[in-house]
Design an enzyme around this catalytic site. Structure first.
Site, PDB file in Angstrom:
ATOM      1  N   GLN A 189       0.888  -1.186   0.000  1.00 42.93           N
ATOM      2  CA  GLN A 189       0.000   0.000   0.000  1.00 42.93           C
ATOM      3  C   GLN A 189       0.914   1.220   0.000  1.00 42.93           C
ATOM      4  O   GLN A 189       1.093   1.895   1.009  1.00 42.93           O
ATOM      5  CB  GLN A 189      -0.920  -0.039   1.234  1.00 42.93           C
ATOM      6  CG  GLN A 189      -1.957   1.074   1.276  1.00 42.93           C
ATOM      7  CD  GLN A 189      -3.036   0.979   0.209  1.00 42.93           C
ATOM      8  OE1 GLN A 189      -3.377  -0.115  -0.236  1.00 42.93           O
ATOM      9  NE2 GLN A 189      -3.544   2.107  -0.233  1.00 42.93           N
ATOM     10  N   LYS A 238       1.713 -10.745 -20.479  1.00 43.45           N
ATOM     11  CA  LYS A 238       0.350 -10.867 -20.984  1.00 43.45           C
ATOM     12  C   LYS A 238       0.332 -10.290 -22.385  1.00 43.45           C
ATOM     13  O   LYS A 238       0.698  -9.136 -22.577  1.00 43.45           O
ATOM     14  CB  LYS A 238      -0.569 -10.038 -20.078  1.00 43.45           C
ATOM     15  CG  LYS A 238      -1.867 -10.710 -19.741  1.00 43.45           C
ATOM     16  CD  LYS A 238      -2.718  -9.793 -18.915  1.00 43.45           C
ATOM     17  CE  LYS A 238      -3.004 -10.379 -17.561  1.00 43.45           C
ATOM     18  NZ  LYS A 238      -3.827  -9.546 -16.712  1.00 43.45           N
TER      19      LYS A 238
END
Ligand code: R5P
Length: 300
Positions: free
Chosen positions: A96, A197
């Site tokens: 975070q 990807k």
């Protein structure tokens, strides 16, 4: 220069191993809870005028271990320690590191600020999650020198020797993990790549190694963290479908929530190899020699 090593309750065995490697004093710390749940900390030795290393990983109970760390560091400073060197092998809250949604706390910033505020003079971390935050940025956030160590060379050597890997190719499960794959591969003189990807059409995406063919190859997949195991399982599937002969998975921090290890083995990895930044059933490689080597160079 006198150096003392002590460990918080998450990392005592590791702290002890580091002290042994360096042949320096290991100091006990009493840590317990008051009946109301508050933490109690007591340093059981004389630290006055000494450089003190506090080893405290932040898993499995990050908040508790952090609070304990703050109490230990502040007490050490009160007791006259010359310099307090924090060693946080698994650094929680690193993911975070920005405000993804309005109103969110930037946890990494808060935690690093508090680590410095408690009295840490220098900080050592190992293979911190690094999608966005790199070494210089971390030091800037913490306002103290932060030293990044890596366990990738030791993990790669262990995998090759222990599993007798023959001309392996090292694969990172995603673009960010190319960084780890490169370090591991360079140690063992192997080729490396990462899974990318590729969009074939509006509806079709394929995930495959960016440049190398793994058909018939022995594959070592490396990542910083295995948490739920999802990332590793996907990577194992991809290289298996690509024809890999054998697959060994490795990570620095075996967080292993839920049944991550079972999922990885079921997916077809022969084994998962991790380190003792987090004690786990796969912590076969110790980071103690890595930490000790770096402390020796700087403080002894
Ligand atoms: C993410 O970017 C990290 O490098 C790891 O790939 C990730 O934390 C692994 O998480 P999980 O095991 O839950 O897929």
């Amino acid at each position: 220069m006198s150096l003392v090593i002590l460990g918080g309750s998450s990392s005592r065995p590791l702290a002890f191993k580091i002290a042994k490697e360096l042949n320096v004093e290991f100091m006990e710390v009493e840590t317990r809870r008051f009946p109301d749940g508050e933490k109690y900390v007591r340093i059981l030795g004389d630290v006055s005028g000494k450089n003190v290393v506090v080893v405290q990983s932040m898993y499995h109970r990050p908040d508790e271990y952090l609070m304990e760390y703050f109490l230990i560091v502040d007490a050490l400073k009160d007791l006259g320690a010359k310099k307090v060197i924090g060693v946080i092998p698994y650094f929680a809250y690193a993911r975070q590191d920005q405000r993804f949604k309005p109103g969110e706390a930037i946890s990494l910033k808060t935690v690093t600020k508090l680590i410095e505020f408690a009295g840490t003079d220098e900080l050592y971390v190992i293979d911190v999650h690094r999608h966005r935050v790199e070494e210089a940025e971390f030091s800037r956030l913490a306002k103290i020198p932060v030293f990044y160590l890596t366990a990738m060379p030791e993990l790669a050597k262990y995998a090759v020797e222990h599993f007798n890997l023959d001309n392996p190719v090292v694969i990172g499960p995603d673009a960010e993990a190319e960084f780890w794959a490169k370090i591991a591969a360079e140690t063992i003189g192997a080729e490396y790549d990462y899974l990318e990807k590729q969009r074939i059409s509006d509806r079709e995406v394929v995930i495959k190694p960016k440049k190398l063919n793994v058909k018939g190859r022995e594959v070592l997949i490396v990542d910083d963290i295995v948490s739920t195991g999802g990332t590793m399982v996907r990577a194992i599937d991809v290289v298996k479908k690509g024809g890999a002969k054998r697959v060994i998975s490795a990570c620095t921090h075996p967080v292993l929530v839920e049944d991550a290890l079972t999922k990885i083995l079921l997916a077809g990895a022969e084994a998962l190899v991790g380190t003792d930044t987090i004690p786990s059933p796969v912590s076969f490689v110790s980071v103690a020699p890595i930490i000790a080597r770096n402390l020796r160079e700087r403080y002894l």
